[in-house]
Structures are given as C-alpha cells and as structure tokens.
Design a protein around this motif. Structure first.
Motif, PDB file in Angstrom:
ATOM      1  N   ALA A 106      40.668  52.889  71.896  1.00 61.90           N
ATOM      2  CA  ALA A 106      39.310  52.325  71.908  1.00 61.90           C
ATOM      3  C   ALA A 106      38.269  53.441  72.029  1.00 61.90           C
ATOM      4  O   ALA A 106      37.238  53.412  71.345  1.00 61.90           O
ATOM      5  CB  ALA A 106      39.165  51.325  73.056  1.00 61.90           C
ATOM      6  N   ALA A 149      38.071  55.141  68.667  1.00 53.20           N
ATOM      7  CA  ALA A 149      37.417  54.273  67.678  1.00 53.20           C
ATOM      8  C   ALA A 149      35.903  54.301  67.859  1.00 53.20           C
ATOM      9  O   ALA A 149      35.155  54.323  66.873  1.00 53.20           O
ATOM     10  CB  ALA A 149      37.957  52.848  67.783  1.00 53.20           C
ATOM     11  N   CYS A 150      35.441  54.342  69.116  1.00 53.70           N
ATOM     12  CA  CYS A 150      33.996  54.439  69.370  1.00 53.70           C
ATOM     13  C   CYS A 150      33.441  55.731  68.784  1.00 53.70           C
ATOM     14  O   CYS A 150      32.411  55.724  68.106  1.00 53.70           O
ATOM     15  CB  CYS A 150      33.716  54.384  70.870  1.00 53.70           C
ATOM     16  N   ARG A 200      33.208  55.699  65.035  1.00 53.40           N
ATOM     17  CA  ARG A 200      32.100  54.869  64.549  1.00 53.40           C
ATOM     18  C   ARG A 200      30.743  55.512  64.834  1.00 53.40           C
ATOM     19  O   ARG A 200      29.701  54.922  64.541  1.00 53.40           O
ATOM     20  CB  ARG A 200      32.147  53.498  65.223  1.00 53.40           C
ATOM     21  N   LEU A 206      41.149  45.016  72.800  1.00 56.10           N
ATOM     22  CA  LEU A 206      42.052  45.547  71.780  1.00 56.10           C
ATOM     23  C   LEU A 206      43.474  45.060  72.016  1.00 56.10           C
ATOM     24  O   LEU A 206      44.169  44.653  71.083  1.00 56.10           O
ATOM     25  CB  LEU A 206      41.997  47.082  71.768  1.00 56.10           C
ATOM     26  N   CYS A 215      47.384  48.558  66.435  1.00 58.78           N
ATOM     27  CA  CYS A 215      46.002  49.016  66.656  1.00 58.78           C
ATOM     28  C   CYS A 215      45.386  49.489  65.342  1.00 58.78           C
ATOM     29  O   CYS A 215      44.223  49.181  65.047  1.00 58.78           O
ATOM     30  CB  CYS A 215      45.961  50.164  67.664  1.00 58.78           C
ATOM     31  N   SER A 216      46.165  50.225  64.547  1.00 67.50           N
ATOM     32  CA  SER A 216      45.618  50.715  63.274  1.00 67.50           C
ATOM     33  C   SER A 216      45.252  49.550  62.364  1.00 67.50           C
ATOM     34  O   SER A 216      44.237  49.602  61.677  1.00 67.50           O
ATOM     35  CB  SER A 216      46.598  51.662  62.582  1.00 67.50           C
ATOM     36  N   LEU A 235      42.043  47.689  63.902  1.00 72.31           N
ATOM     37  CA  LEU A 235      40.819  48.482  63.731  1.00 72.31           C
ATOM     38  C   LEU A 235      40.575  48.889  62.284  1.00 72.31           C
ATOM     39  O   LEU A 235      39.470  49.324  61.954  1.00 72.31           O
ATOM     40  CB  LEU A 235      40.896  49.737  64.607  1.00 72.31           C
TER      41      LEU A 235
END
Length: 155
Positions: free
Chosen positions: A23, A26-27, A30, A47, A92-93, A96
């Motif tokens: 997570a 990912a933040c 982005r 998640l 997860c992949s 996301l």
C-alpha cells in the motif's frame, strides 16, 4: 534495478507488513505522499480485504497453489494479523493493477536483488517495490531524493 541510494522504509511488523508495504509503494507510485502509520494500517486492511475477494474471484486459477482448504485459507487471510506471502503478492498486483517486485539482500551484496516479480502484465516500469528480510517481514523500498533528482538531470 535497485541502487544503494534507494531507501528502505521500515514498516511496522504487526502481521500486516506485506499489505502495508505494498500500500505504501502504491501510494508513491500514484504520486501521493508517503502514508502515515495509521493510514498505512487502514490501506493495508482495505487491500487485504480486496485480496481475499480476488482469491475468490480467481479461485479456479489460485486454489491449487494455496496451502490447505481454500475456504479456510481465505478466511484466515481476512484476519488482520495473518501473514501474507507470494500468493498475496500476486493478488495484490491484480487488485492494484500494478507490477510488484520483491527485493532481498543476498549475502555478499551491498544492494538488494530482485527475487520475485508479480503483475508484469500491468507493465514493467515503476513497480511497487518491497524488501523481504528472508524471515517473514516486508519493508517498502522507495527511491532516494538524490536518485530522483539525478534522474531529472539526465544522470
């Protein structure tokens, strides 16, 4: 490729470290700010729930590589302190829709090496990067400000 200039971002070891690390990455991917510890916890739990749902959605493709009974496994993974591993990284992949690389320090190496890649179908550039310690804990890897700055200068 991870360089020594990349920074290991220590992640709280509370059973959510895999989900917190992903997570967090990912933040950053982005373009968002680094999440606080409490935000990491919230994002990790969200998640985790989506990963459990993804297992169910992809049951035909995932059941064979999960240990034990499928329903019991998914039920266990919904619990906030259950450790995640390779199956969860793969899910997860998908959740996301981002590539994830797992890095680990190998004996005799001064920088971590990629030991696993997930979600390559979502691209190979700028993956979410996590660091595995070899004993069950995951941390986040983030580019150092120096590396980002030098990249902008074309170095």
């Amino acid at each position: 490729m991870v360089r020594a200039a990349d920074m290991n971002r220590g992640i709280t070891g509370d059973g959510r470290c895999l989900f917190r690390s992903v997570a967090y990455g990912a933040c950053l991917r982005r373009g968002q700010q680094s999440p606080s510890d409490s935000t990491q916890k919230e994002l990790a739990d969200e998640l985790r729930a989506k990963v459990a749902d993804e297992f169910i959605k992809r049951r035909g493709d995932t059941e064979w590589f999960l240990e034990g009974d499928f329903e019991s496994y998914v039920r266990k993974m919904r619990k906030p302190h259950a450790w995640g591993g390779e199956p969860e990284l793969l899910m997860c992949s998908h959740v996301l829709r981002m590539p994830i690389t797992v890095h680990m320090y190998i004996k005799g190496s001064d920088s971590p090496r990629i030991i696993a890649e997930y979600g390559q179908e979502y691209g190979k550039e700028n993956p979410v990067r996590v660091l595995y310690d070899g004993y069950g804990h995951y941390d986040a890897l983030q580019p150092s400000p120096v590396r980002t700055h030098s990249r902008l200068r074309g170095v």
